[in-house]
Design a protein around this motif. Structure first.
Motif, short mmCIF file in Angstrom:
data_model
loop_
_atom_site.label_atom_id
_atom_site.label_comp_id
_atom_site.label_asym_id
_atom_site.label_seq_id
_atom_site.Cartn_x
_atom_site.Cartn_y
_atom_site.Cartn_z
N THR A 149 53.48 36.88 54.18
CA THR A 149 54.11 38.20 54.17
C THR A 149 53.64 39.00 52.95
OG1 THR A 149 56.01 37.47 52.87
CG2 THR A 149 56.18 37.28 55.29
N LYS A 150 53.97 40.25 52.94
CA LYS A 150 53.62 41.12 51.80
C LYS A 150 54.30 40.61 50.53
CE LYS A 150 53.75 45.95 50.38
NZ LYS A 150 54.14 47.31 50.77
N GLU A 151 55.54 40.15 50.67
CA GLU A 151 56.28 39.63 49.51
C GLU A 151 55.59 38.39 48.93
OE1 GLU A 151 57.89 40.38 52.49
OE2 GLU A 151 58.55 42.32 51.72
N ASP A 152 55.07 37.52 49.80
CA ASP A 152 54.35 36.33 49.33
C ASP A 152 53.14 36.74 48.50
OD1 ASP A 152 56.10 34.65 50.70
OD2 ASP A 152 54.83 34.56 52.49
N ILE A 153 52.44 37.74 48.94
CA ILE A 153 51.25 38.20 48.22
C ILE A 153 51.64 38.81 46.89
CG2 ILE A 153 49.33 39.85 48.28
CD1 ILE A 153 49.28 39.39 51.35
N MET A 154 52.71 39.62 46.88
CA MET A 154 53.16 40.24 45.63
C MET A 154 53.61 39.18 44.64
SD MET A 154 52.60 43.39 46.16
CE MET A 154 53.51 44.32 44.96
N GLN A 155 54.31 38.14 45.10
CA GLN A 155 54.73 37.05 44.21
C GLN A 155 53.55 36.31 43.64
OE1 GLN A 155 57.46 34.55 46.34
NE2 GLN A 155 59.15 36.04 46.23
N TRP A 156 52.53 36.09 44.47
CA TRP A 156 51.33 35.37 44.00
C TRP A 156 50.66 36.16 42.89
CZ3 TRP A 156 46.06 36.18 43.73
CH2 TRP A 156 45.28 35.06 43.50
N TYR A 157 50.54 37.49 43.05
CA TYR A 157 49.89 38.31 42.03
C TYR A 157 50.72 38.38 40.74
CZ TYR A 157 45.91 39.93 44.68
OH TYR A 157 44.72 39.99 45.36
N THR A 158 52.05 38.37 40.84
CA THR A 158 52.87 38.42 39.61
C THR A 158 52.83 37.09 38.88
OG1 THR A 158 54.86 37.88 40.89
CG2 THR A 158 54.43 40.22 40.47
N LYS A 159 52.64 35.98 39.57
CA LYS A 159 52.53 34.67 38.93
C LYS A 159 51.18 34.50 38.25
CE LYS A 159 55.65 32.21 42.02
NZ LYS A 159 55.75 31.17 43.06
N ASN A 160 50.14 35.06 38.84
CA ASN A 160 48.79 34.85 38.31
C ASN A 160 48.39 36.01 37.51
OD1 ASN A 160 48.50 32.37 39.52
ND2 ASN A 160 47.90 33.27 41.44
#
Length: 160
Positions: A149-160
């Motif tokens: 989902t879009k949220e999964d992608i946003m979380q991945w970018y905030t973690k990395n």
């Protein structure tokens, strides 16, 4: 070596469409362009414009043979192909040919073959007549990749 084999002549040879031709004829008729100007502006050969305007060649006639399906029938098929692809169910070559075969059988349109199924030449010509559609190779996605989902992608970018 004269004009026929020159790059400019080859560049315009059969590279125009009906709408370009209609716009060029209208521009010459309403006086906004000369024949030469309309030829350059709308990418239509000057001799074609001269022939159409003088009546030597009918305006509605188009070079080449008749197509198996009418233009509006082909447009319905193109819309179906695009909508199917947008819904995640792309139309394969076989599926397209089967659908056209069923349409030809239902309307009793001969295809020139023993069956109602159109051939390879029709398929290639159909793709050429409708550049909005193209042949693509689909790729199967794993369940994990397909459910991102879009949220999964946003979380991945905030973690990395």
């Amino acid at each position: 070596m004269g004009g026929y084999n020159s790059p400019s002549a080859d560049a315009m040879y059969r590279k125009y469409d009906r709408t370009g031709l209609e716009k060029a004829l209208a521009a010459v008729r309403n006086g906004t362009h000369s024949i030469r100007g309309a030829s350059k502006a709308f990418h239509v050969p000057k001799t074609t414009l001269i022939d159409k305007l003088s009546g030597k060649s009918p305006e509605k006639r188009w070079n080449g043979g008749h197509t198996l399906l009418a233009q509006d029938e082909e447009e319905v098929i193109v819309k179906w192909i695009i909508e199917s692809a947008n819904n995640g169910q792309p139309v394969t070559k076989d599926h397209l040919l089967e659908s056209v075969e069923m349409l030809c059988r239902a309307t009793n349109k001969p295809t020139g073959h023993d069956s109602y199924r159109p051939g390879r030449k029709w398929y290639r010509s159909f793709l050429r007549r409708h550049p909005r559609i193209s042949v693509r190779i689909s790729q199967n996605l794993s369940h994990t990749r397909a459910t991102v989902t879009k949220e999964d992608i946003m979380q991945w970018y905030t973690k990395n």
